[in-house]
Design an enzyme around this catalytic site. Structure first.
Site, mmCIF file in Angstrom:
data_model
loop_
_atom_site.group_PDB
_atom_site.id
_atom_site.type_symbol
_atom_site.label_atom_id
_atom_site.label_comp_id
_atom_site.label_asym_id
_atom_site.label_seq_id
_atom_site.Cartn_x
_atom_site.Cartn_y
_atom_site.Cartn_z
ATOM 1 N N CYS A 77 0.866 -1.175 0.000
ATOM 2 C CA CYS A 77 0.000 0.000 0.000
ATOM 3 C C CYS A 77 0.903 1.224 0.000
ATOM 4 C CB CYS A 77 -0.937 0.022 1.206
ATOM 5 S SG CYS A 77 -2.028 1.471 1.209
ATOM 6 N N ASN A 79 0.360 4.579 -0.186
ATOM 7 C CA ASN A 79 0.052 5.701 0.700
ATOM 8 C C ASN A 79 0.295 5.343 2.162
ATOM 9 O OD1 ASN A 79 -0.661 7.549 -1.305
ATOM 10 N ND2 ASN A 79 -2.764 6.805 -1.398
ATOM 11 N N ASN A 184 -7.500 -4.346 -8.446
ATOM 12 C CA ASN A 184 -7.950 -2.990 -8.171
ATOM 13 C C ASN A 184 -8.231 -2.337 -9.521
ATOM 14 O OD1 ASN A 184 -7.281 -2.687 -5.121
ATOM 15 N ND2 ASN A 184 -5.408 -3.518 -6.004
ATOM 16 N N GLU A 202 -10.988 -0.035 -4.909
ATOM 17 C CA GLU A 202 -10.003 -0.906 -4.268
ATOM 18 C C GLU A 202 -10.626 -2.190 -3.743
ATOM 19 O OE1 GLU A 202 -6.742 0.313 -1.842
ATOM 20 O OE2 GLU A 202 -7.215 2.432 -2.145
ATOM 21 N N CYS A 212 -5.049 6.251 -4.257
ATOM 22 C CA CYS A 212 -4.374 4.957 -4.191
ATOM 23 C C CYS A 212 -2.962 5.125 -4.746
ATOM 24 C CB CYS A 212 -5.137 3.902 -4.984
ATOM 25 S SG CYS A 212 -4.362 2.265 -4.931
#
Length: 275
Positions: A77, A79, A184, A202, A212
């Protein structure tokens, strides 16, 4: 190590993508899928797109596990990495210019540049390409692995704002063509030779998110393949209206050697919750 029903946490956000950070050395054994789902619930918990369980705060080497809002583990991930790195730099007992985060079997080097975090990313991997029906026309897509699987559909700017995006994203996310893991889903409009506007549905959140990071990396990869230009700096604008920057290191033949993601992270609030 303690097993308990009371969790201390910090809520972070990166480009509108929000996360719960907890200390894995304290609460790691107390996590279950049900508890993660409840913590991430916007009605019955803290509310977040995902949860980062981190060990090693106060040092420059961190171990991170990431879980989507459905309680399932995710290997990447973007972020959340920036949020964890930002908090890591704040927590250091000994000053360091670099923090390394281990996530999903990959080590990510992170650097602080003023108020932003720069993350060194692995090169994206192409898994497939084709066309998909959007409304009354077929649009090109590429299927990219940026740590997690993303489908990037290259659309016109007005199509990014489609009202039925959530239903469309859910349909594509579960399409048998992308089984068994699903993808995604990203709508990406190339608004200039180095700027992208995108929206993301997502998996694991099973909804549209405001931003994202790994999807943005996939969209930049798609633009690179489409334009084959010499640009080294790219900007991705999200549904949140915030932007994320990507810097590419290239050789004399325009081949990409390294990817860097650069963006902000913000602590929103902290607290304790009993479950």
């Amino acid at each position: 190590m303690i097993t308990c029903s009371e969790f201390s946490f910090i809520k972070y956000q990166g480009n509108g993508n929000d996360f719960i950070l907890i200390d894995g050395s304290v609460y790691g054994q107390s996590l279950s899928r049900e508890r993660i789902v409840q913590l991430c619930s916007r009605q019955y918990g803290v509310g977040a797109d995902g949860l980062a369980c981190v060990k090693g705060f106060k040092s420059s080497v961190l171990e991170m596990e990431f879980f989507n809002a459905d309680g399932k583990r995710a290997l990447m991930c973007g972020n959340a990495l920036r949020c964890v790195a930002f908090h890591g730099f704040k927590s250091l007992e000994v000053l360091s210019s670099k923090i390394t985060i281990s996530l999903g079997g990959v080590s990510y080097d992170c650097f602080q540049e003023k108020e932003k975090i720069k993350v060194v990313l692995p090169l994206p991997k192409l898994k497939g390409e084709g066309v998909y029906t959007l409304g009354k026309r077929e649009v090109p897509y590429i299927w990219v692995d940026t740590g997690v699987d993303h489908l990037v559909l290259h659309v016109e700017p007005h199509e990014v704002g489609m009202e039925e995006f959530k239903a469309f994203g859910k349909k594509v996310r579960h399409d048998k063509a992308f089984a068994p893991g699903g993808v995604n889903v990203n709508l990406a409009a190339f608004t200039s030779p180095n700027t992208i506007y995108m929206r993301t549905y997502e998996k694991g959140v099973e909804d549209e998110t405001l931003a994202c990071g790994s999807g943005a990396a996939a969209a930049v990869f798609a633009m690179q393949r489409a334009y084959k230009n010499s640009n080294k700096n790219y900007f991705v604008e999200f549904f949140s209206k915030e932007k994320l920057e990507f810097n590419l290191e290239k050789d004399s033949r325009n081949q990409v050697l390294a990817w860097f993601m650069l963006g902000e992270a913000q602590a929103v609030f902290h607290g304790t919750i009993s479950l």
